[in-house]
Design a protein around this motif. Structure first.
Motif, short mmCIF file in Angstrom:
data_model
loop_
_atom_site.label_atom_id
_atom_site.label_comp_id
_atom_site.label_asym_id
_atom_site.label_seq_id
_atom_site.Cartn_x
_atom_site.Cartn_y
_atom_site.Cartn_z
N VAL A 51 0.99 -1.10 0.07
CA VAL A 51 0.07 -0.05 -0.03
C VAL A 51 0.97 1.10 -0.07
O VAL A 51 0.56 2.31 -0.49
CB VAL A 51 -0.96 0.06 1.20
CG1 VAL A 51 -1.67 1.40 1.36
CG2 VAL A 51 -1.95 -1.20 1.22
N GLY A 52 1.89 1.04 0.67
CA GLY A 52 3.06 2.33 0.64
C GLY A 52 3.23 2.75 -0.75
O GLY A 52 3.29 3.65 -1.09
N GLU A 53 3.86 1.58 -1.37
CA GLU A 53 4.27 2.02 -2.80
C GLU A 53 2.96 2.40 -3.57
O GLU A 53 3.40 3.28 -4.43
CB GLU A 53 5.02 0.69 -3.31
CG GLU A 53 6.43 0.49 -2.76
CD GLU A 53 6.99 -0.64 -3.21
OE1 GLU A 53 8.39 -1.03 -2.80
OE2 GLU A 53 6.43 -1.44 -4.22
N LEU A 54 2.10 1.69 -3.46
CA LEU A 54 0.86 2.03 -4.42
C LEU A 54 0.24 3.46 -4.19
O LEU A 54 0.00 4.13 -5.11
CB LEU A 54 -0.23 1.26 -3.92
CG LEU A 54 -1.35 0.69 -4.90
CD1 LEU A 54 -0.85 0.77 -6.27
CD2 LEU A 54 -2.15 -0.35 -4.66
N THR A 55 0.28 4.10 -2.89
CA THR A 55 -0.37 5.35 -2.69
C THR A 55 0.91 6.19 -2.61
O THR A 55 0.56 7.61 -2.77
CB THR A 55 -0.98 5.38 -1.18
OG1 THR A 55 -0.03 5.04 -0.25
CG2 THR A 55 -2.09 4.31 -1.18
N TRP A 56 2.10 6.12 -2.85
CA TRP A 56 3.18 7.09 -2.84
C TRP A 56 3.63 6.89 -3.96
O TRP A 56 4.26 8.19 -4.57
CB TRP A 56 4.09 7.16 -1.80
CG TRP A 56 3.62 7.37 -0.25
CD1 TRP A 56 3.04 6.77 0.46
CD2 TRP A 56 3.34 8.87 0.22
NE1 TRP A 56 2.38 7.23 1.60
CE2 TRP A 56 2.70 8.65 1.24
CE3 TRP A 56 4.02 10.02 -0.08
CZ2 TRP A 56 2.50 9.82 2.24
CZ3 TRP A 56 3.79 11.00 0.64
CH2 TRP A 56 3.12 10.86 1.75
N GLN A 92 3.28 7.89 5.90
CA GLN A 92 3.94 8.62 5.25
C GLN A 92 5.26 7.58 4.68
O GLN A 92 6.04 7.41 5.43
CB GLN A 92 4.51 9.73 5.77
CG GLN A 92 3.18 10.87 5.78
CD GLN A 92 3.80 12.24 6.32
OE1 GLN A 92 4.97 12.26 6.78
NE2 GLN A 92 2.94 13.25 5.82
N LEU A 93 5.23 7.38 3.26
CA LEU A 93 6.57 6.62 3.12
C LEU A 93 7.75 7.59 2.71
O LEU A 93 7.67 8.58 1.82
CB LEU A 93 6.30 5.93 1.64
CG LEU A 93 7.52 4.76 1.24
CD1 LEU A 93 7.47 3.86 2.11
CD2 LEU A 93 6.90 4.26 -0.24
N GLY A 94 8.69 7.38 3.53
CA GLY A 94 9.91 8.44 3.50
C GLY A 94 10.42 8.77 2.08
O GLY A 94 10.37 9.80 1.51
N GLY A 95 10.63 7.62 1.49
CA GLY A 95 11.25 7.89 -0.12
C GLY A 95 10.35 8.30 -0.76
O GLY A 95 10.56 9.03 -1.63
N GLY A 96 9.04 7.92 -0.80
CA GLY A 96 7.78 8.65 -1.53
C GLY A 96 7.76 9.99 -1.40
O GLY A 96 7.43 10.77 -2.28
#
Lengths: 552, 317
Positions: A403-408, A451-455
């Protein structure tokens, strides 16, 4: 008057009465909007079957959460940055599709969310499955009233992804654990290492006064820069008096405490020193020195004179006219400010005009950028939820890497490609035409997630991303006292004294800086704080901090 | 032989019930028109009054307003123990008194002036222009104040600078808060408030003025001896109603205008309740202080009404 006229008047009167009476019972307008978004078209179902021979679907941390579509209702804020309705956010719809969830979202405008949600929770009638809190239920009034379901066992049994988050943010679990060891909420998790609050300086102004950014290393160097900006027409508009060497809005001043080793921001001015002692920064001698510094800046017109009443509109107008010499804010805002100053600024090739700088060294050697408490808003599963177990599984899934990757980052193949295991963003993502990312749901915080830091840094130019990840991350100062629940006796002390003390802090901060109260009355200021029972408040924070450290 | 009485025979008194029924029947359409408003006030004003009980309880969300422990006057005592109790009460009373002192006579004087205008067209233009500001929302009004009185680009400071003086930071100087608050309130409301006085003046018998002209008295004395006495009933009643709002400075405008820099003169009871009670979700505390506020207002109205009845025979009840 004829009898016919009398009858006519009577009929009109009766009709009027009927209309007025019916209008009393007409429903009021709803401030909220309700959206139903469907992952698939199948009907509402549960996760278990009545037939014991049918294998029960087991959730293990990844999608789907159930083999049948589940309908979940949520009351939340619409999130100020949102441009489209949630049902049109492609990235989040993909999340629901994979999770097999039909999400019915009741959204309240973020500006009025607090005023709407508090009375609704106080009434505790007909609440949806999930509710986003306003605040953190500091005195556990909602917990004690039984509005929300206890989640401790769910965390242990189904918290696959949440547990990983707690391993990364070590203080987070203790923050949401009550003194008797129970958990009732799920946090929205902020990134703490990547989007710090740092000093940013107008590079054009620096060049205009004949300095280089690398020369500004200490508070004294910075003061010289401010003086130079104040004395010159650094934006070359023939008006030497319109420059604002240091721009601030109310609330930004406290961040500067980090240069004096003080945390005046997220913890309300209370911090835990290295020896374990909890102090109040607003009564510390270092705070007095910081006030003297800003009083000097104010007297010399180096500090924005309207800082007490400035807002975002003021800020944007000053940037649009290229009047700002420096400010402290989230490093991710650097590119936005640069674009506002010069719409022609090239994101890919030019260095930002408003540049984050290596942290200044304070009078005591403190060299920091201000991080933040990882704990964001809280979400709870209400007692009106018929299947809290399934709802919790859905929430846990929202904290997964998927989900982190998908939403960021978006959808693989559309927004990015995976090259040698690394994410390579496509042009549709980078170009961000017509606010593409926001429309897909980038940085949407209306659901329990993280919040995905890299994103977060993916949207920044190379300069800012490199500065944030490789330079500033070394100096991050996170709050030493994070939020934690307190005992009932401690809450009574907080409830009785803290609001008045905070009022005293904020009005005297302004008074000392503007000079309406002399720093010679510092002893009187300290005496007043003691009379307002500051020491009792400190004792409460000490006890709570000791418990949090022990439970870490 | 039928004996007749020498004294008038008293008629049997009509039962009050039948009098009431006949009155209701006679005016049934009027009462029917009044009924929706009666229902409205019962539902939205009288029934919710029972919720005041939380002012004396330790209210916990989710438990309902009729549950929770009784704590008596705990919240009132907590309010008066606060170091800001005196300040908030003082600011509330002072702002209200300034509004009364400066804001109450102005609509009356304006109504008198308007009534003396002979040119109908000009009179209507002035009247319309005067009560248009009433329709500006509080948020827009405060936005106008912020822009006009800003130290850097505000029009007021630009004028001050052109006159050779130093710019004044109106918005963060506590000394200016009450002036800005009361002044802007007068500007936005004097026109609309004057309507009722204009209507009262219009109802004065013109023959009184004719007689006064014949007697040769001046315009000023006409106003002093005829106009003002004839509208004194209206003035007294509105004054009594205004007194009932002495402890109720409007929250919205203060909240929008104030900042920590001007708390010394701007922090009133309603904003204190908001920070201490609503932001902290301490509804019992907010209710208790609000109840205290209302009781003080009621005592002012009652006292003013009594004094007015004793001295001028004019009163609300």
């Amino acid at each position: 008057m004829s009898s016919e006229n009398k009858h006519g008047i009577r009929r009109i009167c009766l009709l009027l009465c009927l209309i007025l009476t019916l209008s009393l019972f007409a429903c009021g307008t709803a401030e909220s909007t309700t959206e139903s978004t469907t992952g698939s078209t199948t009907s509402t179902g549960g996760t278990t079957s009545d037939d014991p021979s049918t294998p029960v679907y087991e959730y293990t941390g990844s999608a789907p959460i159930s083999d049948e579509t589940v309908t979940i209702t949520i009351l939340t804020t619409n999130d100020a940055s949102k441009i489209l309705g949630f049902s049109e956010m492609t990235w989040w719809q993909e999340v629901l599709e994979r999770a097999n969830v039909n999400l019915v979202m009741d959204e309240i405008d973020s500006s009025s969310y607090a005023d709407v949600i508090r009375p609704r929770l106080a009434a505790a009638v007909d609440l949806p499955d999930i509710v986003q809190l306003s605040g953190r239920d500091d005195d556990m009034s909602y917990v004690n009233s039984g509005i929300f379901v206890e989640l401790t066992d769910y965390y242990d049994e189904f918290g696959y992804n949440l547990t990983k988050q707690f391993e990364e943010h070590t203080m987070l679990k203790s923050s949401i654990t009550t003194p008797d060891g129970k958990i009732f909420y799920i946090p929205y998790i902020f990134t703490t290492a990547n989007n710090s609050r740092c000093l940013m300086i107008n590079n054009d102004f620096v060049n205009s006064v004949g300095m280089e950014i690398g020369q500004i290393k200490t508070i004294d160097d910075y003061y010289e820069y401010l003086v130079a900006v104040g004395q010159n027409d650094t934006n070359n508009n023939s008006d030497p008096a319109d420059e604002v060497p240091l721009f601030m809005r109310a609330g930004m001043i406290q961040i500067w405490g980090m240069y004096w080793g003080l945390d005046l921001v997220d913890s309300g001015g209370f911090q835990r020193e290295a020896n374990g002692e909890v102090i109040c920064g607003y009564s510390d001698e270092r705070y007095r020195e910081m006030l003297a510094f800003f009083n000097r800046l104010y007297d010399e017109n180096l500090l924005y004179s309207e800082f007490a009443t400035a807002n975002f509109d003021t800020q944007n107008a000053l940037f649009a006219n290229n009047q700002v010499g420096s400010l402290i804010h989230f490093v991710s805002n650097s590119t936005g400010y640069s674009q506002r100053i010069n719409p022609e600024w090239d994101f890919f090739t030019d260095e930002p005009i408003i540049q984050p700088v290596v942290p200044l060294t304070g009078p005591y050697g403190d060299q920091h950028v201000y991080g933040r408490d990882a704990l964001g808003t809280l979400f709870g599963i209400t007692r009106f939820c018929e299947d809290p177990e399934t709802v919790f599984k859905f929430i846990d899934y929202l904290f997964s890497e998927e989900v982190g990757e998908l939403t960021w980052y978006g959808i693989e193949g559309v927004d990015y490609e995976r090259v040698d295991g690394e994410i390579a963003l496509n042009s549709i993502y980078i170009d961000n035409e017509d606010n593409y990312r926001s429309k897909q749901g980038y940085n949407f915080s209306g659901l329990p997630s993280y919040q995905l830091g890299g994103g977060y840094m993916a949207t920044q130019c190379d300069f800012v991303r490199d500065m944030s990840n490789n330079v500033l991350s070394q100096y991050v100062m996170n709050p030493t006292i994070t939020f934690s629940y307190k005992l009932e006796s401690e809450n009574e002390v907080i409830q009785a004294y803290l609001a008045d003390i905070q009022t005293y802090f904020s009005e005297n901060l302004m008074a000392f800086i503007m000079g309406t109260r002399s720093l010679d009355t510092w002893d009187s200021y300290i005496s007043d704080l003691e009379r307002m029972n500051l020491s009792e408040i400190i004792a409460v924070y000490q006890a709570a901090s000791d418990r949090a450290v022990a439970n870490q | 032989m039928k004996q007749t009485s020498l004294y008038p025979v008293q008629e049997k008194p009509i039962k009050k019930r039948f009098v009431l029924i006949s009155v209701l029947n006679r005016d049934k359409y009027l009462y029917a028109m009044f009924l929706p408003f009666l229902i409205y006030y019962i539902i939205f004003n009288y029934i919710p009054m029972t919720g005041l009980v939380i002012a004396f309880k330790d209210f916990k969300p989710g438990h309902g307003i009729y549950h929770g422990d009784w704590v008596g006057l705990k919240w009132i005592i907590q309010f008066f123990n606060s170091p800001y109790a005196y300040r908030t009460i003082r600011n509330t009373v002072l702002i209200s008194l300034y509004q009364l002192l400066f804001g109450f006579p102005i609509p009356i004087l304006f109504a008198v002036c308007i009534s003396e205008i002979r040119q109908i067209r000009f009179k209507r233009i002035v009247q319309t222009a005067s009560y248009l500001p009433h329709f500006i929302s509080t948020v827009v009004l405060v936005g106008i104040i912020m822009n006009f009185f800003a130290i850097n680009n505000g029009i007021v400071n630009n004028i001050i600078e052109k006159l050779g003086e130093n710019r004044i930071n109106f918005l963060i100087n506590p000394r200016w808060f009450r002036t800005l608050y009361v002044g802007s309130g007068i500007w936005s409301s004097f026109g609309f408030s004057s309507i009722i006085y204009i209507a009262a003046i219009t109802g004065i018998d013109p023959s009184l003025y004719e007689a006064a002209k014949i007697d040769g008295i001046t315009k000023f004395k006409q106003v002093y001896h005829i106009t003002l006495p004839m509208i004194s009933t209206t003035i007294v009643i509105l004054f009594i109603l205004q007194l009932g709002r002495v402890m109720s400075v409007g929250f919205e405008k203060v909240f929008l205008m104030y900042s920590p820099a001007v708390y010394e003169t701007a922090d009133v009871i309603s904003t204190y309740i908001y920070r201490q009670g609503i932001e902290s979700s301490s509804y019992s505390f907010a209710s208790a202080v609000g109840l205290f506020n209302s009781l003080i207002n009621f005592s002012f109205v009652y006292t003013a009404n009594r004094i007015s009845r004793m001295t001028t025979q004019i009163s609300l009840w």
